[in-house]
Design a protein around this motif. Structure first.
Motif, PDB file in Angstrom:
ATOM      1  N   THR A  47       0.860  -1.180   0.000  1.00 30.45           N
ATOM      2  CA  THR A  47       0.000   0.000   0.000  1.00 30.45           C
ATOM      3  C   THR A  47       0.892   1.225   0.000  1.00 30.45           C
ATOM      4  O   THR A  47       1.735   1.385   0.882  1.00 30.45           O
ATOM      5  N   ILE A  48       0.698   2.072  -1.001  1.00 30.53           N
ATOM      6  CA  ILE A  48       1.457   3.312  -1.077  1.00 30.53           C
ATOM      7  C   ILE A  48       0.484   4.465  -0.931  1.00 30.53           C
ATOM      8  O   ILE A  48      -0.529   4.536  -1.633  1.00 30.53           O
ATOM      9  N   HIS A  49       0.780   5.342   0.013  1.00 29.54           N
ATOM     10  CA  HIS A  49      -0.071   6.498   0.292  1.00 29.54           C
ATOM     11  C   HIS A  49       0.438   7.695  -0.508  1.00 29.54           C
ATOM     12  O   HIS A  49       1.646   7.952  -0.545  1.00 29.54           O
ATOM     13  N   TYR A  50      -0.497   8.411  -1.105  1.00 26.55           N
ATOM     14  CA  TYR A  50      -0.179   9.600  -1.898  1.00 26.55           C
ATOM     15  C   TYR A  50      -1.032  10.769  -1.435  1.00 26.55           C
ATOM     16  O   TYR A  50      -2.140  10.572  -0.921  1.00 26.55           O
ATOM     17  N   ALA A  51      -0.523  11.976  -1.644  1.00 27.02           N
ATOM     18  CA  ALA A  51      -1.330  13.167  -1.413  1.00 27.02           C
ATOM     19  C   ALA A  51      -2.552  13.081  -2.321  1.00 27.02           C
ATOM     20  O   ALA A  51      -2.453  12.661  -3.474  1.00 27.02           O
ATOM     21  N   LYS A  52      -3.693  13.456  -1.799  1.00 21.55           N
ATOM     22  CA  LYS A  52      -4.946  13.328  -2.553  1.00 21.55           C
ATOM     23  C   LYS A  52      -5.392  14.697  -3.060  1.00 21.55           C
ATOM     24  O   LYS A  52      -5.916  15.510  -2.302  1.00 21.55           O
ATOM     25  N   VAL A  53      -5.133  14.924  -4.318  1.00 20.64           N
ATOM     26  CA  VAL A  53      -5.597  16.135  -5.015  1.00 20.64           C
ATOM     27  C   VAL A  53      -6.084  15.687  -6.391  1.00 20.64           C
ATOM     28  O   VAL A  53      -5.833  14.565  -6.813  1.00 20.64           O
ATOM     29  N   ASP A  54      -6.779  16.564  -7.093  1.00 18.78           N
ATOM     30  CA  ASP A  54      -7.332  16.177  -8.397  1.00 18.78           C
ATOM     31  C   ASP A  54      -6.263  15.620  -9.330  1.00 18.78           C
ATOM     32  O   ASP A  54      -6.461  14.598  -9.979  1.00 18.78           O
ATOM     33  N   ASP A  55      -5.109  16.299  -9.402  1.00  9.15           N
ATOM     34  CA  ASP A  55      -4.050  15.860 -10.311  1.00  9.15           C
ATOM     35  C   ASP A  55      -3.509  14.487  -9.929  1.00  9.15           C
ATOM     36  O   ASP A  55      -3.301  13.636 -10.792  1.00  9.15           O
ATOM     37  N   SER A  56      -3.305  14.239  -8.646  1.00  8.71           N
ATOM     38  CA  SER A  56      -2.753  12.937  -8.249  1.00  8.71           C
ATOM     39  C   SER A  56      -3.759  11.824  -8.507  1.00  8.71           C
ATOM     40  O   SER A  56      -3.380  10.730  -8.941  1.00  8.71           O
ATOM     41  N   THR A  57      -5.015  12.088  -8.293  1.00  6.25           N
ATOM     42  CA  THR A  57      -6.044  11.074  -8.538  1.00  6.25           C
ATOM     43  C   THR A  57      -6.085  10.715 -10.019  1.00  6.25           C
ATOM     44  O   THR A  57      -6.079   9.539 -10.389  1.00  6.25           O
ATOM     45  N   ARG A  58      -6.105  11.713 -10.869  1.00 10.01           N
ATOM     46  CA  ARG A  58      -6.139  11.481 -12.319  1.00 10.01           C
ATOM     47  C   ARG A  58      -4.899  10.724 -12.774  1.00 10.01           C
ATOM     48  O   ARG A  58      -4.986   9.725 -13.497  1.00 10.01           O
ATOM     49  N   ARG A  59      -3.723  11.173 -12.351  1.00 13.57           N
ATOM     50  CA  ARG A  59      -2.475  10.550 -12.791  1.00 13.57           C
ATOM     51  C   ARG A  59      -2.341   9.117 -12.282  1.00 13.57           C
ATOM     52  O   ARG A  59      -1.886   8.230 -13.006  1.00 13.57           O
ATOM     53  N   LEU A  60      -2.748   8.873 -11.029  1.00 12.74           N
ATOM     54  CA  LEU A  60      -2.658   7.516 -10.496  1.00 12.74           C
ATOM     55  C   LEU A  60      -3.595   6.584 -11.258  1.00 12.74           C
ATOM     56  O   LEU A  60      -3.230   5.445 -11.561  1.00 12.74           O
ATOM     57  N   ARG A  61      -4.781   7.042 -11.598  1.00 12.55           N
ATOM     58  CA  ARG A  61      -5.695   6.216 -12.387  1.00 12.55           C
ATOM     59  C   ARG A  61      -5.066   5.842 -13.727  1.00 12.55           C
ATOM     60  O   ARG A  61      -5.188   4.699 -14.174  1.00 12.55           O
TER      61      ARG A  61
END
Length: 103
Positions: A47-61
């Motif tokens: 499990t890797i935790h990331y900052a949750k912002v619109d850009d990170s959500t889109r890029r991670l998807r």
């Protein structure tokens, strides 16, 4: 910064071409540099935790969509139900070790 994302190098089981694999690794490294917070692991789960912002959500998807195809030997999912964004990768210890995950 120490690379803590899912891929430090291409595992043998990856189905991407060398050029596409290199591009995917560079995307992960840039993503991790901007958003990675911490890593948790057990024998069968990463499990890797990331900052949750619109850009990170889109890029991670986008990253996970590629990984789900090229490295389908593990299960990739995104958990958006917390204050942070979480990438959850599950598989056997051998499968997870094939990802060459940094710490």
């Amino acid at each position: 910064m120490t690379h803590i994302g899912p891929l430090n190098s291409l595992p043998i089981a990856c189905t991407l071409t060398p050029a596409a694999g290199k591009a995917q690794l560079e995307k992960w490294q840039a993503f991790d540099e901007h958003y990675a917070l911490e890593t948790e692991r057990t024998d069968s789960r990463l499990t890797i935790h990331y900052a949750k912002v619109d850009d990170s959500t889109r890029r991670l998807r986008e990253l996970v969509a590629t990984e789900s195809t090229c490295c389908a030997f593990v299960d990739w999912s995104i958990d958006e139900s917390h204050a942070d964004l979480r990438l959850v990768v599950t598989g056997t210890p051998e499968q997870l070790s094939a990802l060459n995950v940094g710490s």
